[in-house]
Write an enzyme that holds these catalytic residues in place. Sequence first.
Site, PDB file in Angstrom:
ATOM      1  N   ARG A 180     -36.934  -2.551  -5.379  1.00 29.77           N
ATOM      2  CA  ARG A 180     -35.684  -3.295  -5.582  1.00 29.77           C
ATOM      3  C   ARG A 180     -36.060  -4.692  -6.056  1.00 29.77           C
ATOM      4  O   ARG A 180     -37.239  -5.033  -6.157  1.00 29.77           O
ATOM      5  CB  ARG A 180     -34.773  -3.299  -4.336  1.00 29.77           C
ATOM      6  CG  ARG A 180     -35.421  -3.226  -3.018  1.00 29.77           C
ATOM      7  CD  ARG A 180     -36.243  -4.415  -2.636  1.00 29.77           C
ATOM      8  NE  ARG A 180     -35.486  -5.647  -2.747  1.00 29.77           N
ATOM      9  CZ  ARG A 180     -36.005  -6.837  -2.897  1.00 29.77           C
ATOM     10  NH1 ARG A 180     -37.334  -6.990  -2.957  1.00 29.77           N
ATOM     11  NH2 ARG A 180     -35.260  -7.920  -2.996  1.00 29.77           N
ATOM     12  N   GLY A 181     -35.038  -5.516  -6.335  1.00 34.35           N
ATOM     13  CA  GLY A 181     -35.296  -6.802  -6.970  1.00 34.35           C
ATOM     14  C   GLY A 181     -35.213  -6.602  -8.480  1.00 34.35           C
ATOM     15  O   GLY A 181     -35.810  -5.669  -9.027  1.00 34.35           O
ATOM     16  N   ALA A 182     -34.460  -7.491  -9.138  1.00 37.13           N
ATOM     17  CA  ALA A 182     -34.111  -7.260 -10.539  1.00 37.13           C
ATOM     18  C   ALA A 182     -35.330  -7.027 -11.444  1.00 37.13           C
ATOM     19  O   ALA A 182     -35.380  -6.025 -12.179  1.00 37.13           O
ATOM     20  CB  ALA A 182     -33.255  -8.428 -11.045  1.00 37.13           C
TER      21      ALA A 182
ATOM     22  N   ARG B 292     -28.664   1.418 -10.757  1.00 43.53           N
ATOM     23  CA  ARG B 292     -28.129   0.208 -10.114  1.00 43.53           C
ATOM     24  C   ARG B 292     -27.468  -0.623 -11.215  1.00 43.53           C
ATOM     25  O   ARG B 292     -28.109  -1.004 -12.190  1.00 43.53           O
ATOM     26  CB  ARG B 292     -29.227  -0.586  -9.395  1.00 43.53           C
ATOM     27  CG  ARG B 292     -29.822   0.191  -8.218  1.00 43.53           C
ATOM     28  CD  ARG B 292     -30.568  -0.697  -7.249  1.00 43.53           C
ATOM     29  NE  ARG B 292     -29.672  -1.557  -6.499  1.00 43.53           N
ATOM     30  CZ  ARG B 292     -30.086  -2.599  -5.756  1.00 43.53           C
ATOM     31  NH1 ARG B 292     -31.371  -2.898  -5.713  1.00 43.53           N
ATOM     32  NH2 ARG B 292     -29.229  -3.331  -5.080  1.00 43.53           N
TER      33      ARG B 292
ATOM     34  N   GLN C  71     -33.066  -7.976   3.544  1.00 48.38           N
ATOM     35  CA  GLN C  71     -34.254  -8.203   2.707  1.00 48.38           C
ATOM     36  C   GLN C  71     -34.957  -9.511   3.078  1.00 48.38           C
ATOM     37  O   GLN C  71     -36.152  -9.644   2.861  1.00 48.38           O
ATOM     38  CB  GLN C  71     -33.849  -8.255   1.221  1.00 48.38           C
ATOM     39  CG  GLN C  71     -33.430  -6.926   0.633  1.00 48.38           C
ATOM     40  CD  GLN C  71     -31.931  -6.768   0.663  1.00 48.38           C
ATOM     41  OE1 GLN C  71     -31.256  -7.254   1.580  1.00 48.38           O
ATOM     42  NE2 GLN C  71     -31.377  -6.090  -0.318  1.00 48.38           N
TER      43      GLN C  71
ATOM     44  N   ASP D 123     -29.750 -11.695 -10.288  1.00 51.68           N
ATOM     45  CA  ASP D 123     -29.820 -10.377 -10.916  1.00 51.68           C
ATOM     46  C   ASP D 123     -29.216 -10.361 -12.301  1.00 51.68           C
ATOM     47  O   ASP D 123     -29.469  -9.454 -13.094  1.00 51.68           O
ATOM     48  CB  ASP D 123     -29.108  -9.341 -10.045  1.00 51.68           C
ATOM     49  CG  ASP D 123     -29.939  -9.006  -8.827  1.00 51.68           C
ATOM     50  OD1 ASP D 123     -29.976  -9.822  -7.890  1.00 51.68           O
ATOM     51  OD2 ASP D 123     -30.583  -7.933  -8.825  1.00 51.68           O
TER      52      ASP D 123
ATOM     53  N   ASN E 261     -26.116 -12.922  -7.625  1.00 51.25           N
ATOM     54  CA  ASN E 261     -27.252 -12.644  -6.745  1.00 51.25           C
ATOM     55  C   ASN E 261     -26.724 -11.957  -5.479  1.00 51.25           C
ATOM     56  O   ASN E 261     -25.520 -11.719  -5.329  1.00 51.25           O
ATOM     57  CB  ASN E 261     -27.997 -13.952  -6.421  1.00 51.25           C
ATOM     58  CG  ASN E 261     -29.334 -13.715  -5.760  1.00 51.25           C
ATOM     59  OD1 ASN E 261     -30.139 -12.922  -6.251  1.00 51.25           O
ATOM     60  ND2 ASN E 261     -29.588 -14.373  -4.641  1.00 51.25           N
ATOM     61  N   LYS E 262     -27.622 -11.679  -4.579  1.00 51.32           N
ATOM     62  CA  LYS E 262     -27.298 -10.941  -3.355  1.00 51.32           C
ATOM     63  C   LYS E 262     -26.078 -11.524  -2.643  1.00 51.32           C
ATOM     64  O   LYS E 262     -25.911 -12.733  -2.563  1.00 51.32           O
ATOM     65  CB  LYS E 262     -28.522 -10.956  -2.435  1.00 51.32           C
ATOM     66  CG  LYS E 262     -28.388 -10.234  -1.120  1.00 51.32           C
ATOM     67  CD  LYS E 262     -27.951  -8.797  -1.265  1.00 51.32           C
ATOM     68  CE  LYS E 262     -28.803  -7.997  -2.215  1.00 51.32           C
ATOM     69  NZ  LYS E 262     -28.228  -6.666  -2.561  1.00 51.32           N
TER      70      LYS E 262
HETATM   71  O1  MRU Z   1     -30.405  -5.484  -3.703  1.00 47.52           O
HETATM   72  P1  MRU Z   1     -31.722  -6.114  -4.051  1.00 47.52           P
HETATM   73  O2  MRU Z   1     -32.658  -6.198  -2.898  1.00 47.52           O
HETATM   74  O3  MRU Z   1     -32.340  -5.473  -5.266  1.00 47.52           O
HETATM   75  O4  MRU Z   1     -31.338  -7.601  -4.442  1.00 47.52           O
HETATM   76  C1  MRU Z   1     -32.329  -8.480  -4.878  1.00 47.52           C
HETATM   77  C2  MRU Z   1     -31.811  -9.848  -5.109  1.00 47.52           C
HETATM   78  O5  MRU Z   1     -30.661 -10.131  -4.914  1.00 47.52           O
HETATM   79  C3  MRU Z   1     -32.768 -10.849  -5.674  1.00 47.52           C
HETATM   80  O6  MRU Z   1     -32.427 -12.128  -5.270  1.00 47.52           O
HETATM   81  C4  MRU Z   1     -32.691 -10.772  -7.205  1.00 47.52           C
HETATM   82  O7  MRU Z   1     -32.979  -9.475  -7.652  1.00 47.52           O
HETATM   83  C5  MRU Z   1     -33.589 -11.736  -7.862  1.00 47.52           C
HETATM   84  S1  MRU Z   1     -35.238 -11.159  -7.666  1.00 47.52           S
HETATM   85  C6  MRU Z   1     -36.412 -11.969  -8.299  1.00 47.52           C
END
Ligand code: MRU
Length: 372
Positions: free
Chosen positions: A53-55, A90, A206, A247, A257-258
């Site tokens: 996970r993470g963009a 996603r 996370q 993201d 973002n999250k």
């Molecule tokens: O749902 P996730 O864990 O994929 O969400 C990740 C985030 O929100 C991060 O802040 C975002 O992807 C930036 S990562 C470098």
Amino acid sequence: MNIDGKAWRTIGLDPGGRSVWVIDQTVLPHRFETRTLTSCEQAAEAIRTMVVRGAPLIGVTGAYGLMLALQEDPSDGVLAAAFEQLNATRPTAVNLRWALERVRDRVAPLPPDRRAEAARDEAGVIAEEDVAMCEAIGDHGLAIFQQLAAARPAERQGQPFHVLTHCNAGWLATVDWGTALAPIYKAHRSGMAIHVWVDETRPRNQGASLTAFELGKEGVPHTVIVDNAGGHLMQHGQVDSVIVGTDRTTRRGDVCNKIGTYLKALAAHDNGVPFYVALPASTIDWTIDDGVAEIPIEARSAAEVTAIQGRLLSGSGGGEIASVQLSPDGSEGFNPAFDVTPARLVTALITERGVAPATEAGLRGLYGGQAG
Ligand code: MRU
């Protein structure tokens, strides 16, 4: 970055180059395990279930997913179907579409028998670029932290520089270094005294699981807090800067973002705390103006809200990873996974090309003619 003295990345090719290993992020911080992906379906499943996970990391995994699909069948039909399958996993992080388009555009003009190899190469290039971009973000962010620390009043000069972050935008969210955490690692390695307030980041935590794991393994002082504590800490002068990832960033500088990031931006704005967003070019969606109106927000399972996963503390199952129910039987949950912070609440964007105001002019000043 380091785990128990060994340098790791989040993803790589197995010997022979025909399968892909990833760190399984669903069992961190309690177990460290890797998984092998041998098919496009497995890559899609790993993204969907947040093994990765993470963009930026989603994008790289998607790129390798296309390679895995083309190894089995390099036809036009499979290329198109695999693209759609991976892109649907996603919806919010634009890095996924960006990386899939890069691989597709590279391989589509080639004869089928050369496509898998070209996809492998392109995915590798994307991964290496991601590492370089994140490290550069770290250097630009470090300069900001140093300026902010030096500008603090005399009585606070001896204290660590306190940074608050939300979710995990560290190396686990990328290939290495991370986005929002890269300046923190650079600061720590430079000898700067830095301390991180880690938002737990419900519902999937996370922050409490992944960010705390990363920072601990790198020896960065940190404290996990509940998501609701940030405003209180800011009111009491205990946060020198907020830094988060994104993201999807619109061309006008809105950042998605999250879930919960927006509330931190509001609290930072109200308390005069700088709010920085760190991002590589792959996160900018040049086709979108208004983040609130136009960015698709992933709705995940309500079970992530009404239950929680952790390691059992004691008893017969002590040490096991388990899920426990929080809400009464029958209570509904709602789980939007991201929110949008309007550009007006963002102090500046920190990119691999430097720092810019969260405006279209700011982004075009960095990316110029390359902007779509
Ligand atoms: O749902 P996730 O864990 O994929 O969400 C990740 C985030 O929100 C991060 O802040 C975002 O992807 C930036 S990562 C470098």
